[in-house]
Design a protein around this motif. Structure first.
Motif, PDB file in Angstrom:
ATOM      1  N   GLN A   1      74.237 -14.826 -19.529  1.00  0.00           N
ATOM      2  CA  GLN A   1      75.563 -14.992 -18.949  1.00  0.00           C
ATOM      3  C   GLN A   1      75.810 -14.498 -17.580  1.00  0.00           C
ATOM      4  N   TRP A   2      74.701 -13.523 -17.029  1.00  0.00           N
ATOM      5  CA  TRP A   2      74.731 -12.823 -15.801  1.00  0.00           C
ATOM      6  C   TRP A   2      74.911 -14.167 -14.743  1.00  0.00           C
ATOM      7  N   ALA A   3      74.212 -15.113 -15.121  1.00  0.00           N
ATOM      8  CA  ALA A   3      74.144 -16.084 -14.159  1.00  0.00           C
ATOM      9  C   ALA A   3      75.624 -16.780 -13.759  1.00  0.00           C
ATOM     10  N   GLN A   4      76.366 -16.744 -14.759  1.00  0.00           N
ATOM     11  CA  GLN A   4      77.754 -17.148 -14.570  1.00  0.00           C
ATOM     12  C   GLN A   4      78.700 -16.290 -13.716  1.00  0.00           C
ATOM     13  N   ARG A   5      77.781 -15.134 -12.957  1.00  0.00           N
ATOM     14  CA  ARG A   5      78.691 -14.194 -12.025  1.00  0.00           C
ATOM     15  C   ARG A   5      77.642 -14.153 -10.658  1.00  0.00           C
ATOM     16  N   ASN A   6      76.803 -15.197 -10.773  1.00  0.00           N
ATOM     17  CA  ASN A   6      75.739 -14.912  -9.706  1.00  0.00           C
ATOM     18  C   ASN A   6      76.244 -15.812  -8.404  1.00  0.00           C
ATOM     19  N   PHE A   7      77.253 -15.222  -7.950  1.00  0.00           N
ATOM     20  CA  PHE A   7      77.924 -16.098  -7.005  1.00  0.00           C
ATOM     21  C   PHE A   7      77.118 -15.866  -5.529  1.00  0.00           C
ATOM     22  N   VAL A   8      76.413 -14.753  -5.057  1.00  0.00           N
ATOM     23  CA  VAL A   8      75.724 -14.759  -3.910  1.00  0.00           C
ATOM     24  C   VAL A   8      74.383 -14.502  -4.102  1.00  0.00           C
ATOM     25  N   HIS A   9      73.587 -15.468  -3.793  1.00  0.00           N
ATOM     26  CA  HIS A   9      72.041 -15.355  -3.984  1.00  0.00           C
ATOM     27  C   HIS A   9      71.359 -15.464  -2.714  1.00  0.00           C
ATOM     28  N   ALA A  10      70.241 -14.951  -2.616  1.00  0.00           N
ATOM     29  CA  ALA A  10      69.296 -15.097  -1.357  1.00  0.00           C
ATOM     30  C   ALA A  10      67.881 -15.116  -1.612  1.00  0.00           C
ATOM     31  N   GLN A  11      67.456 -16.118  -0.972  1.00  0.00           N
ATOM     32  CA  GLN A  11      65.976 -16.578  -0.793  1.00  0.00           C
ATOM     33  C   GLN A  11      65.261 -15.354   0.215  1.00  0.00           C
ATOM     34  N   MET A  12      64.486 -14.572  -0.174  1.00  0.00           N
ATOM     35  CA  MET A  12      64.128 -13.378   0.877  1.00  0.00           C
ATOM     36  C   MET A  12      62.531 -13.549   0.920  1.00  0.00           C
TER      37      MET A  12
ATOM     38  N   ASP B   1      71.798  -2.902   2.171  1.00  0.00           N
ATOM     39  CA  ASP B   1      72.716  -2.431   3.111  1.00  0.00           C
ATOM     40  C   ASP B   1      73.094  -3.416   4.337  1.00  0.00           C
ATOM     41  N   ASP B   2      72.082  -3.934   4.725  1.00  0.00           N
ATOM     42  CA  ASP B   2      72.356  -4.720   5.838  1.00  0.00           C
ATOM     43  C   ASP B   2      73.563  -5.920   5.559  1.00  0.00           C
ATOM     44  N   LEU B   3      73.043  -6.541   4.194  1.00  0.00           N
ATOM     45  CA  LEU B   3      73.524  -7.699   3.882  1.00  0.00           C
ATOM     46  C   LEU B   3      75.073  -7.461   3.286  1.00  0.00           C
ATOM     47  N   GLU B   4      75.207  -6.231   2.841  1.00  0.00           N
ATOM     48  CA  GLU B   4      76.588  -5.637   2.380  1.00  0.00           C
ATOM     49  C   GLU B   4      77.457  -5.380   3.514  1.00  0.00           C
TER      50      GLU B   4
ATOM     51  N   ARG C   1      81.867 -15.381  11.782  1.00  0.00           N
ATOM     52  CA  ARG C   1      82.832 -16.036  11.280  1.00  0.00           C
ATOM     53  C   ARG C   1      82.566 -16.376   9.793  1.00  0.00           C
ATOM     54  N   ASP C   2      81.319 -16.841   9.566  1.00  0.00           N
ATOM     55  CA  ASP C   2      80.789 -17.539   8.340  1.00  0.00           C
ATOM     56  C   ASP C   2      80.638 -16.260   7.446  1.00  0.00           C
ATOM     57  N   ALA C   3      79.979 -15.199   8.115  1.00  0.00           N
ATOM     58  CA  ALA C   3      79.774 -14.018   7.377  1.00  0.00           C
ATOM     59  C   ALA C   3      80.844 -13.258   6.818  1.00  0.00           C
ATOM     60  N   ALA C   4      81.943 -13.380   7.589  1.00  0.00           N
ATOM     61  CA  ALA C   4      83.473 -12.755   6.927  1.00  0.00           C
ATOM     62  C   ALA C   4      83.803 -13.618   5.994  1.00  0.00           C
ATOM     63  N   THR C   5      83.881 -15.011   6.240  1.00  0.00           N
ATOM     64  CA  THR C   5      84.282 -16.014   5.314  1.00  0.00           C
ATOM     65  C   THR C   5      83.496 -15.790   3.960  1.00  0.00           C
TER      66      THR C   5
ATOM     67  N   ARG D   1      82.156 -13.075   2.721  1.00  0.00           N
ATOM     68  CA  ARG D   1      82.297 -11.938   2.016  1.00  0.00           C
ATOM     69  C   ARG D   1      83.830 -11.923   1.443  1.00  0.00           C
ATOM     70  N   ARG D   2      84.984 -12.646   2.050  1.00  0.00           N
ATOM     71  CA  ARG D   2      86.068 -12.935   1.323  1.00  0.00           C
ATOM     72  C   ARG D   2      86.042 -13.816   0.119  1.00  0.00           C
ATOM     73  N   ILE D   3      85.383 -14.872   0.306  1.00  0.00           N
ATOM     74  CA  ILE D   3      84.941 -15.529  -1.002  1.00  0.00           C
ATOM     75  C   ILE D   3      84.414 -14.942  -2.184  1.00  0.00           C
ATOM     76  N   ALA D   4      83.386 -14.332  -1.794  1.00  0.00           N
ATOM     77  CA  ALA D   4      82.608 -13.552  -2.971  1.00  0.00           C
ATOM     78  C   ALA D   4      83.370 -12.469  -3.683  1.00  0.00           C
ATOM     79  N   ALA D   5      84.388 -11.838  -2.615  1.00  0.00           N
ATOM     80  CA  ALA D   5      85.596 -10.999  -3.353  1.00  0.00           C
ATOM     81  C   ALA D   5      86.248 -11.641  -4.414  1.00  0.00           C
ATOM     82  N   VAL D   6      86.794 -12.761  -4.032  1.00  0.00           N
ATOM     83  CA  VAL D   6      87.622 -13.611  -4.844  1.00  0.00           C
ATOM     84  C   VAL D   6      86.883 -14.082  -6.111  1.00  0.00           C
ATOM     85  N   GLU D   7      85.716 -14.542  -5.928  1.00  0.00           N
ATOM     86  CA  GLU D   7      85.071 -15.140  -7.154  1.00  0.00           C
ATOM     87  C   GLU D   7      84.492 -13.843  -8.190  1.00  0.00           C
ATOM     88  N   ARG D   8      84.013 -12.779  -7.453  1.00  0.00           N
ATOM     89  CA  ARG D   8      83.435 -11.767  -8.182  1.00  0.00           C
ATOM     90  C   ARG D   8      84.703 -11.138  -9.116  1.00  0.00           C
ATOM     91  N   LYS D   9      86.064 -11.058  -8.444  1.00  0.00           N
ATOM     92  CA  LYS D   9      86.926 -10.439  -9.125  1.00  0.00           C
ATOM     93  C   LYS D   9      87.316 -11.243 -10.234  1.00  0.00           C
TER      94      LYS D   9
END
Length: 730
Positions: A94-105, A127-130, A325-329, A331-339
């Protein structure tokens, strides 16, 4: 896991019980709807307005009928595929249902691995991505493409050649877990031309998952990861989330592919709804747009659907960073979806909830005692005023969850009408808390969002810029008048240096390939009229015999010795290999040899000048391919011994330089930017693995070069890469 009988029925829609209202707009969704995205509500106008008249479409007036018919379609469709939602109920998945920000690294990313000290730096990477966009929920460790195929190492071999091998990656996974980030490993069905693994892909990757402690498997190019991968991991006691790169095509895969990537969302005025999110609201999608420079449509899509994003910036060594702009957007989307993560997977999700302003769209996510409306403004301009009117229950409190403030509704006729301001191409989120519902963390969340709102998104730059590359300096040698033994004198002269990269992906985008010192950005094609100084170049690549002399006389032992001279036997070349080019040496090993010999590695243009002369020929011997001038191609699954360096005299350049093309690649220059190191490889090799167009491509022509991503000597060394040296002339 075997489902209990009560878990096998498809989800039902309780709101459909009772008398159904009359359908005013009939859609008749087909049971063979197979696209990624559902048809939107509203009827598109006919010709000539089909492409220009979306503003005529009445979403509010038709969304009710659209929703009722799609609920019918969903019920039928899930029955058709024999749907069983048991895997979405498994706690370990069920962690996948909270997997809002993923990255291929990319494993080569310099923020992730510090080559200077030879250590993984997971904290620096995260730290850079946060700092830039709020961090990750999961990461895909990518260590295979685009270098695979340079030699016969297969997709499973390559993880063993990373610093520390599998145990090192186990430590990496633990470091990510310490930061709350889940980890995926990749698998690819197209790797059938390198060394045969000897067991099924799903068994090999399942073992690696267990050994490393990884949490998921990413299926590169899969349209749904086959059940065998899921079951193989279960059998080893390591259940995983499987994640196909491409959209699921065999829809039964939805049963065990509890998440997937999304791609190619339309940019129409009316935002799209993801078909698989609609079929199973708990199915997490990480939308991917690797080459996107402006991600505003992507981000509105994920917010409207309550799904996630693949925040992929290092694409095969090409850096495509989020704009501010996209990075800040994000951040805010992820904050809402995680909450409000439980709401994002609400089984009663309702896209196209009614709104009051043209070009503004909302999705309703109801839950226990609370409801969230995610709102997107598709207009380019700010929209202020009343945005939505919702059924009001006495005692309900309302909040602007996007801007972090309480809302005072206008109450009339059983409705609460709510007012907020939406930036152009912007966002809103309205939260309704029913009487008695408590959220002890809400105040802190609202303060966080209020802080974000102090910087309007439109005030931030949306200008994309490539990052600069730097050429690693090669110090000149002491000048020598006469060509030393086994070297060829190359005279000074004017030279048209014309070359291009043969990277499979990246098209002609800025940032692809290399940035030469005279260029202001990296690009695929390069041309410069150069005044060449005289120099001397090795007539052939350095041989095993020559390298053995270096080892014996210098005592050289690399700090990172994994794969060093892997083809030697008990510290020496095998019998018959003395005059073959030395391989399994990193660019650092090659530089060490050159220093010992009083030489240096050639700049790429020096290598090309020695191979091409002044007439721009395609190959060292002329303009027509001559199979007799090079070793026979090796299309097998295993490397064969390279040819002796003097075995093909017909391949000599006009200056008499031998073995330039088709035997082993040759190290030349290295470039780096803040995230990636890469070497320019010249000449190609005899090894040509078959079955896939994704293997490292050959570059036999003299106007082509290879870009080989660098990480650490243990991984960089290859059985198909050697080198030759130069000395500066007086």
């Amino acid at each position: 896991m075997t489902a209990s009988p009560e878990n096998t029925a498809p989800p039902t829609d309780s709101r459909d019980d009772g008398e159904r209202p009359e359908i005013r707009t009939e859609y008749k969704f087909s049971h063979v709807t197979t696209q990624r995205y559902l048809p939107t509500p509203g009827k598109a106008p006919g010709w000539p307005f089909a492409e220009i008249g979306h503003w005529k479409m009445d979403v509010n007036g038709t969304a009710g009928d659209w929703l009722r018919e799609l609920r019918d379609w969903r019920r039928e469709h899930l029955t058709r595929i024999g749907y069983d939602d048991a895997n979405y109920k498994r706690p370990e998945l069920q962690w996948a249902q909270r997997n809002f920000v993923h990255a291929q690294m990319m494993i080569e990313d310099r923020y992730f691995y510090d080559a200077a000290v030879g250590k993984y730096t997971v904290d620096r990477y995260l730290d850079d991505l946060e700092e830039r966009f709020g961090g990750l929920d999961s990461v895909l460790l990518w260590y295979i493409y685009p270098n695979i195929g340079i030699d016969d190492r297969n997709q499973f071999d390559l993880i063993h050649d990373l610093p520390g091998g599998v145990e090192g990656i186990r430590g990496v996974v633990a470091d990510f877990h310490r930061r709350g980030v889940k980890v995926f490993l990749p698998t690819m069905p197209w790797d059938n031309g390198t060394r045969e693994q000897g067991e099924a892909d799903w068994l090999a990757i399942a073992r690696l998952v267990k050994e490393t402690g990884a949490d998921g498997i990413n299926g590169d190019t899969y349209n749904g990861v086959p059940r065998a991968f899921f079951d193989a991991c279960d059998a080893l006691g390591r259940p995983v989330v499987v994640q196909p790169e491409s959209t699921i095509s065999a829809e039964e895969h939805l049963i065990w592919n509890v998440q997937s990537w999304g791609k190619k969302v339309p940019a129409d005025v009316i935002p799209s709804v993801a078909k698989f999110k609609w079929l199973e609201p708990r199915h997490m999608i990480n939308y991917e747009n690797r080459w996107g420079r402006d991600r505003s449509n992507d981000l509105q899509y994920i917010f409207f659907n309550g799904v996630g994003y693949n925040a992929w910036e290092n694409i095969w060594g090409i850096w495509n960073q989020f704009t501010p702009r996209d990075a800040a957007t994000l951040r805010r989307i992820a904050a809402v979806e995680r909450k409000f993560a439980p709401l994002m997977v609400s089984m009663d999700w309702q896209p196209y909830a009614a709104t009051l302003q043209a070009g503004v769209f909302a999705s309703r996510f109801p839950g226990d005692g609370m409801t969230l409306w995610n709102i997107v403004n598709r207009n380019e301009y700010e929209v202020d005023g009343e945005q939505i009117a919702v059924d009001h229950i006495e005692g309900t409190r309302y909040f602007d969850a996007w801007n972090g403030v309480a809302l005072q509704p206008r109450l009339a006729d059983g409705k609460a009408t709510l007012t907020t301001t939406l930036e152009g191409k912007g966002y809103g989120a309205v939260l309704a808390l029913e009487a008695g519902t408590q959220d002890p963390d809400l105040e802190a969340f609202l303060e966080l969002m209020k802080g974000f709102a102090r910087t309007p998104l439109q005030s931030l730059s949306n200008q994309w810029k490539s990052i600069p590359q730097t050429l690693v300096e090669i110090a000149r040698t002491a000048p020598v008048a006469k060509a030393p033994e086994s070297m060829v004198a190359i005279p000074a002269g004017e030279f048209d240096f014309v070359v291009g990269g043969i990277e499979i992906e990246g098209q002609t985008w800025e940032g692809v390939d290399f940035q030469y010192p005279w260029e202001n950005s990296a690009r695929r094609g390069h041309r410069r009229r150069m005044q060449m100084r005289a120099f001397h170049i090795d007539r052939t690549p350095v041989t095993n015999e020559q390298f053995k002399r270096f080892i014996d006389q210098s005592g050289y032992r690399p700090r990172d010795s994994h794969n060093f001279l892997r083809h030697w036997v008990e510290g020496a070349p095998a019998a018959g290999w003395e005059n073959k080019p030395v391989t399994w040496v990193s660019i650092e090993d090659a530089r060490a040899y050159a220093r010992w010999a009083g030489k240096r590695l050639p700049h790429e243009w020096e290598w090309q000048y020695a191979a091409q002369g002044n007439d721009g020929r395609a190959y060292p011997w002329g303009n027509a391919w001559n199979a007799a001038a090079v070793p026979a191609p090796n299309r097998g699954r295993r490397l064969l011994p390279p040819a002796d360096v003097d075995a093909h005299p017909a391949g000599a350049s006009t200056f008499g330089v031998l073995d330039l093309v088709g035997n082993v690649w040759q190290w030349t220059d290295e470039y780096f930017d803040s995230h990636t190191r890469a070497a320019v490889l010249r000449g190609g090799s005899a090894y040509r693995p078959q079955t896939s167009h994704w293997y490292f491509p050959q570059a036999y022509r003299l106007d082509q070069h290879g870009k080989y991503l660098l990480m650490a000597p243990c991984k960089d060394r290859s059985g198909s890469v050697g080198f030759r040296c130069v000395v500066d002339a007086e």
